[in-house]
Structures are given as C-alpha cells and as structure tokens.
Design an enzyme around this catalytic site. Structure first.
Site, PDB file in Angstrom:
ATOM      1  N   LYS A 208       0.860  -1.182   0.000  1.00 38.37           N
ATOM      2  CA  LYS A 208       0.000   0.000   0.000  1.00 38.37           C
ATOM      3  C   LYS A 208       0.894   1.229   0.000  1.00 38.37           C
ATOM      4  O   LYS A 208       1.688   1.429   0.923  1.00 38.37           O
ATOM      5  CB  LYS A 208      -0.902  -0.003   1.224  1.00 38.37           C
ATOM      6  CG  LYS A 208      -1.768   1.250   1.320  1.00 38.37           C
ATOM      7  CD  LYS A 208      -2.782   1.172   2.430  1.00 38.37           C
ATOM      8  CE  LYS A 208      -3.583   2.454   2.523  1.00 38.37           C
ATOM      9  NZ  LYS A 208      -4.601   2.386   3.556  1.00 38.37           N
ATOM     10  N   LYS A 265      -2.053  -1.426  -3.913  1.00 42.17           N
ATOM     11  CA  LYS A 265      -2.918  -0.248  -3.883  1.00 42.17           C
ATOM     12  C   LYS A 265      -2.073   1.011  -3.918  1.00 42.17           C
ATOM     13  O   LYS A 265      -1.128   1.088  -3.128  1.00 42.17           O
ATOM     14  CB  LYS A 265      -3.738  -0.301  -2.600  1.00 42.17           C
ATOM     15  CG  LYS A 265      -4.600   0.899  -2.350  1.00 42.17           C
ATOM     16  CD  LYS A 265      -5.290   0.769  -1.033  1.00 42.17           C
ATOM     17  CE  LYS A 265      -6.061   2.028  -0.740  1.00 42.17           C
ATOM     18  NZ  LYS A 265      -6.556   2.046   0.605  1.00 42.17           N
TER      19      LYS A 265
HETATM   20  C1  PBG Z   1      -7.333   3.409   5.224  1.00 42.32           C
HETATM   21  C2  PBG Z   1      -7.791   3.194   3.833  1.00 42.32           C
HETATM   22  C3  PBG Z   1      -7.589   4.123   2.804  1.00 42.32           C
HETATM   23  C4  PBG Z   1      -8.220   3.603   1.671  1.00 42.32           C
HETATM   24  C5  PBG Z   1      -8.785   2.367   2.022  1.00 42.32           C
HETATM   25  N1  PBG Z   1      -8.495   2.121   3.379  1.00 42.32           N
HETATM   26  C6  PBG Z   1      -6.946   5.446   2.737  1.00 42.32           C
HETATM   27  C7  PBG Z   1      -5.882   5.921   3.588  1.00 42.32           C
HETATM   28  O1  PBG Z   1      -4.884   5.235   3.821  1.00 42.32           O
HETATM   29  O2  PBG Z   1      -6.041   7.069   4.043  1.00 42.32           O
HETATM   30  C8  PBG Z   1      -8.238   4.325   0.361  1.00 42.32           C
HETATM   31  C9  PBG Z   1      -9.202   3.955  -0.640  1.00 42.32           C
HETATM   32  C10 PBG Z   1      -9.415   4.912  -1.731  1.00 42.32           C
HETATM   33  O3  PBG Z   1      -8.742   5.963  -1.872  1.00 42.32           O
HETATM   34  O4  PBG Z   1     -10.323   4.630  -2.531  1.00 42.32           O
HETATM   35  N2  PBG Z   1      -6.921   2.471   6.033  1.00 42.32           N
END
Ligand code: PBG
Length: 342
Positions: A208, A265
């Site tokens: 991520k 991601k």
């Molecule tokens: C947080 C989380 C995030 C997303 C999914 N779970 C964002 C972040 O780390 O602030 C992002 C998903 C998206 O942007 O569509 N744990």
C-alpha cells in the site's frame, strides 16, 4: 488519357499481425484479457442513522448509505454477479478519540452493517478494513507514541488483532488489514485461529503506497487530516511510491504470515508492481483502483474530455492484464451492468 494507378506489388511479409485485427469476430477470438463481474469487489460507505443516500462530492455516483440502503445496494450488486463488497464506515466525529476506542465496540457501525448484510445475503462475500483511521481523531491508522511522533507499531497490532476477531465474529469472510504496520498479518492470523475463526480469511493490503490519490476517500470517511498530522506523516507506514523491490518484499512477508489474498494499492499507477507481485506469489492478487483514480476519470468525463464508458473499461482491463485476479473498484456496479449487456 487517364493514368491508371497500378497497385504496388505486395510487400513480401511472412508476418502480418493486422490479419488478426481485421474483423470484430477475429479480434474477439484472440482477446487475451476478459473482464467479468466476478472480478470485481465493490467498496461501499456506510453511515449511522436513516438519512437518504448522500453523494460524495469528489466521487460522483458514490454514496454514503445507511444500513438499510446498504443492504439494498448489496442485493443489487449480488444480482449483477458481483461476488464481494468491502465496507467502510464513516463515523460521527463525536465517536472518535485519540486511541480509536470505538473500533473495539462490539456494536460499532461497521459490525452492525456486516451482520445486516450477511443476514440478508449469506452468499455475498463481505470484507472489512482492519485499520484505525476511521476511528482516531487524528486520522492515523494506529495509536500514537507518547511523543506523538510515531504510530506505536506493536500496540497498534494488538488492537488490530482484536478488531479482526470482532469482525470475524460478526460474520465477515475476509478481514483486510490496510494499516501497513509490521507483523500485523501474522498477529491477526494467530488471533483469528485462537478465537476459532479458522475460516475467516485475510486479504492483506500488502503493498500500500503513500498516495496523494486517496484524497476523495478521506473526504468520504472523514479521515482527511491523516494526510499528515503536524509531526507525523503516513509516509512512516505506507510505502514510498518510488519503490518497486520493497513491494515484493512486503508481499512475501504477508504471504508467509498467512495472508490468503495479497493486494496492491493504488492500481492504475502501479501496474508494474501488480505484475511483480503476480510473479512473486502463487496466491490470488488483488488491486485497488482507488478513489483518486475514479475521481480523475469522472472529472474528465464531466468536462467532456474523456469518454467515461471506454476509459473505465480500459483502466480495468489494464489492471487485470497486469496480473490482478480481483479488482476493488467504485465502477463495479456499472461495469457489471455493462458486461451483462444491460
Ligand atoms: C485506510 C484506507 C484508505 C483507503 C482504504 N483504506 C486510505 C488511507 O490510507 O487514508 C483508500 C481507498 C481509496 O482511496 O479509494 N486504512
């Protein structure tokens, strides 16, 4: 007299790749990547109360739903052949605190939502995030150290493991740690097994990245300040977008710690990473086409600069072609409709 243009002699080509593109039928015969509704996981936002669906300003077509509307939406998705949903709660700010206490409330919003969806649609796969950002007042994915200059990794992991057990008991099929703390997949696996939840899987957000494209999602769940509290940036736990080898190393750790599905991601800007991960593991690979990827296409389409229907399909084919078996996408419903010819 009219001069007749004679046809030049044919090039002596043994290979004419265009032959395979000559007609729609020929193109279809040799198509390598085929999208199907079962490839998609729909992310859904849930809120307290009974207000009507509220559209997220930066994500046209995506709504925050109360539990009853969420169940209705899940029913439609299920009927369209979407096998799974990922639920994200937007909490009342009054429920948030410094340590995300609400995450361990057995009656917290997301757990009530899970129970309602599973009761109505036992066959629909339900996935929930394991991370503290919707629950902390500072918006970070964990609890902070006393100096407030770091997320306390090990204390956070202990909370995440408890959170995962609550989610498993509420009936989720996969818990999805999205926090990027070290060692959380192993700790969650052990906690689930100790609680007898051996059938609950782990979809790990393994690679991520610390992406600026999460902006619209943070509006959606109200975790916006998490882009960085004054002393602390999410860059201390999410990956540097410049790194490629590190993704493989993160994925191999989660694989060894017992993750069932490994996720990259964002997706569209990280196709090389999806390919690397596909080649590094034999387990299923998921990719998350995130809020910013969705918002970009919607915005350009609204300006009349891009064709939404063609672009969204191309963006998803690219992610699957890169090696993703499953795609979390806010386009899930529309794509499933389109693929079913409706
Ligand atoms: C947080 C989380 C995030 C997303 C999914 N779970 C964002 C972040 O780390 O602030 C992002 C998903 C998206 O942007 O569509 N744990």
């Amino acid at each position: 007299m009219r001069k007749v243009m004679s046809r030049p002699p044919a090039l002596e080509l043994a290979q004419r790749p265009r032959r395979l593109r000559r007609s729609a039928a020929r193109r279809l015969m040799v198509e390598e990547t085929v999208l199907r509704p079962a490839d998609f996981i729909a992310p859904l936002f849930v809120v307290e109360g009974d207000a009507p669906p509220e559209e997220i300003a930066s994500m046209p077509g995506v709504f925050r739903l109360n539990v009853a509307d969420l169940v209705r939406e899940c029913r439609e998705l299920h009927a369209l052949g979407i096998p799974a949903v990922a639920l994200f709660p937007k909490l009342d700010p009054a429920r948030k605190d410094d340590t995300g206490t609400e995450a361990l409330n057995p009656e917290t919003l997301v757990l009530r939502a899970v129970r309602a969806v599973k009761a109505a649609l036992p066959d629909l796969v339900v996935i929930t995030d394991v991370a503290l950002d919707p629950y902390t007042s500072h918006g970070h994915d964990g609890v902070l150290t006393t100096a407030r200059d770091d997320v306390d990794n090990d204390r956070t992991v202990a909370i995440l493991a408890e959170m995962a057990v609550l989610q498993a008991r509420a009936g989720v099929d996969f818990v999805a740690p999205s926090d990027m703390m070290d060692g959380r997949v192993g700790a969650i696996r052990r906690a689930l097994d100790a609680a007898g939840c051996t059938d609950t899987g782990i979809l790990a957000y393994s690679a991520k990245y610390n992406s600026a494209y999460y902006g619209p999602f943070r509006d959606a769940v109200g975790s916006a300040q998490a882009a960085g509290t004054r002393l602390l940036s999410k860059a201390t736990y999410q990956m540097n977008p410049a790194n490629r080898r590190e993704a493989v190393s993160e994925v191999l750790l989660d694989d060894a710690e017992g993750a069932d599905i490994l996720m990259v991601k964002p997706a569209g800007l990280y196709l090389d990473i999806i390919r690397d991960v596909r080649e590094a593991t034999r387990k299923p690979v998921a990719a998350y086409q995130i809020s910013g990827e969705y918002a970009q296409l919607q915005a350009a389409a609204r300006l009349g600069w891009l064709d939404l229907v063609r672009c969204r399909r191309e963006s998803l084919v690219a992610i699957k072609r890169a090696g993703a078996d499953l795609i979390l996408t806010y386009f899930a419903k529309e794509m499933a409709r389109e693929l079913r010819g409706g």
